[in-house]
Design a protein around this motif. Structure first.
Motif, mmCIF file in Angstrom:
data_model
loop_
_atom_site.group_PDB
_atom_site.id
_atom_site.type_symbol
_atom_site.label_atom_id
_atom_site.label_comp_id
_atom_site.label_asym_id
_atom_site.label_seq_id
_atom_site.Cartn_x
_atom_site.Cartn_y
_atom_site.Cartn_z
ATOM 1 N N UNK A 36 0.879 -1.164 0.000
ATOM 2 C CA UNK A 36 0.000 0.000 0.000
ATOM 3 C C UNK A 36 0.920 1.218 0.000
ATOM 4 N N UNK A 37 0.947 1.938 -1.111
ATOM 5 C CA UNK A 37 1.733 3.164 -1.213
ATOM 6 C C UNK A 37 0.921 4.301 -0.603
ATOM 7 N N UNK A 38 1.603 5.197 0.114
ATOM 8 C CA UNK A 38 0.943 6.316 0.782
ATOM 9 C C UNK A 38 1.714 7.594 0.474
ATOM 10 N N UNK A 39 0.979 8.653 0.162
ATOM 11 C CA UNK A 39 1.590 9.959 -0.051
ATOM 12 C C UNK A 39 0.594 11.046 0.341
ATOM 13 N N UNK A 40 1.108 12.166 0.755
ATOM 14 C CA UNK A 40 0.262 13.315 1.073
ATOM 15 C C UNK A 40 -0.248 13.917 -0.237
ATOM 16 N N UNK A 41 -1.571 14.083 -0.326
ATOM 17 C CA UNK A 41 -2.179 14.665 -1.526
ATOM 18 C C UNK A 41 -2.290 16.185 -1.395
ATOM 19 N N UNK A 42 -2.784 16.655 -0.247
ATOM 20 C CA UNK A 42 -2.886 18.087 0.011
ATOM 21 C C UNK A 42 -3.073 18.328 1.505
ATOM 22 N N UNK A 43 -2.765 19.542 1.923
ATOM 23 C CA UNK A 43 -2.950 19.956 3.325
ATOM 24 C C UNK A 43 -3.726 21.264 3.313
ATOM 25 N N UNK A 44 -4.849 21.281 4.039
ATOM 26 C CA UNK A 44 -5.667 22.486 4.160
ATOM 27 C C UNK A 44 -5.530 23.093 5.547
ATOM 28 N N UNK A 45 -6.500 23.929 5.917
ATOM 29 C CA UNK A 45 -6.443 24.591 7.228
ATOM 30 C C UNK A 45 -6.746 23.624 8.370
ATOM 31 N N UNK A 46 -7.843 22.848 8.245
ATOM 32 C CA UNK A 46 -8.213 21.907 9.311
ATOM 33 C C UNK A 46 -8.205 20.459 8.833
ATOM 34 N N UNK A 47 -7.883 20.254 7.570
ATOM 35 C CA UNK A 47 -7.948 18.897 7.015
ATOM 36 C C UNK A 47 -6.768 18.645 6.082
ATOM 37 N N UNK A 48 -6.604 17.383 5.757
ATOM 38 C CA UNK A 48 -5.582 16.974 4.800
ATOM 39 C C UNK A 48 -6.067 15.708 4.115
ATOM 40 N N UNK A 49 -5.442 15.402 2.990
ATOM 41 C CA UNK A 49 -5.805 14.184 2.254
ATOM 42 C C UNK A 49 -4.552 13.357 2.021
ATOM 43 N N UNK A 50 -4.737 12.058 2.108
ATOM 44 C CA UNK A 50 -3.693 11.103 1.761
ATOM 45 C C UNK A 50 -4.149 10.299 0.566
ATOM 46 N N UNK A 51 -3.219 10.015 -0.325
ATOM 47 C CA UNK A 51 -3.471 9.102 -1.434
ATOM 48 C C UNK A 51 -2.900 7.746 -1.085
ATOM 49 N N UNK A 52 -3.638 6.713 -1.452
ATOM 50 C CA UNK A 52 -3.211 5.334 -1.251
ATOM 51 C C UNK A 52 -3.306 4.615 -2.585
ATOM 52 N N UNK B 188 -6.930 5.318 -4.096
ATOM 53 C CA UNK B 188 -7.807 5.872 -3.069
ATOM 54 C C UNK B 188 -7.315 7.247 -2.647
ATOM 55 N N UNK B 189 -8.247 8.133 -2.366
ATOM 56 C CA UNK B 189 -7.926 9.397 -1.696
ATOM 57 C C UNK B 189 -8.846 9.502 -0.489
ATOM 58 N N UNK B 190 -8.236 9.749 0.661
ATOM 59 C CA UNK B 190 -8.982 9.869 1.905
ATOM 60 C C UNK B 190 -8.716 11.228 2.533
ATOM 61 N N UNK B 191 -9.792 11.887 2.965
ATOM 62 C CA UNK B 191 -9.692 13.186 3.622
ATOM 63 C C UNK B 191 -9.905 12.989 5.122
ATOM 64 N N UNK B 192 -9.006 13.586 5.897
ATOM 65 C CA UNK B 192 -9.064 13.538 7.358
ATOM 66 C C UNK B 192 -9.208 14.957 7.893
ATOM 67 N N UNK B 193 -9.959 15.107 8.977
ATOM 68 C CA UNK B 193 -10.076 16.379 9.679
ATOM 69 C C UNK B 193 -9.379 16.223 11.025
ATOM 70 N N UNK B 194 -8.606 17.232 11.392
ATOM 71 C CA UNK B 194 -7.933 17.237 12.687
ATOM 72 C C UNK B 194 -8.935 17.691 13.742
#
Length: 143
Positions: free
Chosen positions: A76-92, A109-115
């Motif tokens: 499973x390859x993982x990389x940061x897709x983007x970083x926002x103010x309260x969230x970020x996305x990882x690509x898998x 896959x792209x997954x968005x996470x909120x801090x």
């Protein structure tokens, strides 16, 4: 930074009646890979929690191009897709070996996470602790 790769051997109980990994297991793999990705960049999940932060998955898009079966070794390859103010996305990406021994992408896959704050008070800005571990965005898939 280079793309992080998390090795997975497909286990018998992850395979469905069609002989391929059941879709829900991919989310489990991505969750494990996210934790290991951060740890490889010196941020343990425990360290993040102890600092008062957690992340919540809020959106995932998954596209499959091929299945993988029992006993196969994939990464499973993982990389940061983007970083926002309260969230970020990882690509898998799930990467497997084809019949010629070349790595091929079987799932994107792209997954968005909120801090969020561990005290339950809601969203927080992405702190340097997390953004430093994520590093500069290097998306694996298009926008």
């Amino acid at each position: 930074m280079s793309t992080f790769e998390f090795p997975v051997r497909v286990r018998y109980h992850e395979v469905d009646a069609q002989g391929v990994v059941f879709n829900a297991w991919y989310l489990a793999w991505f969750d494990e890979a996210m934790t290991e990705f951060l740890e490889s960049r010196s941020l343990t999940y425990r360290g993040m929690l102890d600092a008062g932060y957690d992340v919540q998955l809020v959106h995932t898009e998954i596209d499959w191009s091929a299945g993988v079966g029992w006993g196969e070794d994939v990464v499973v390859a993982v990389a940061t897709a983007w970083i926002g103010r309260t969230s970020f996305a990882l690509d898998f990406q799930v990467r497997a070996l084809d019949d010629t021994g070349h790595r091929v992408v079987t799932c994107d896959c792209r997954t968005v996470y909120v801090v969020v704050d561990v005290d339950g008070s809601g969203k927080r800005d992405v702190p340097p602790l997390i953004s430093n571990a994520l590093g500069a965005p290097e998306p694996l898939r298009g926008p």
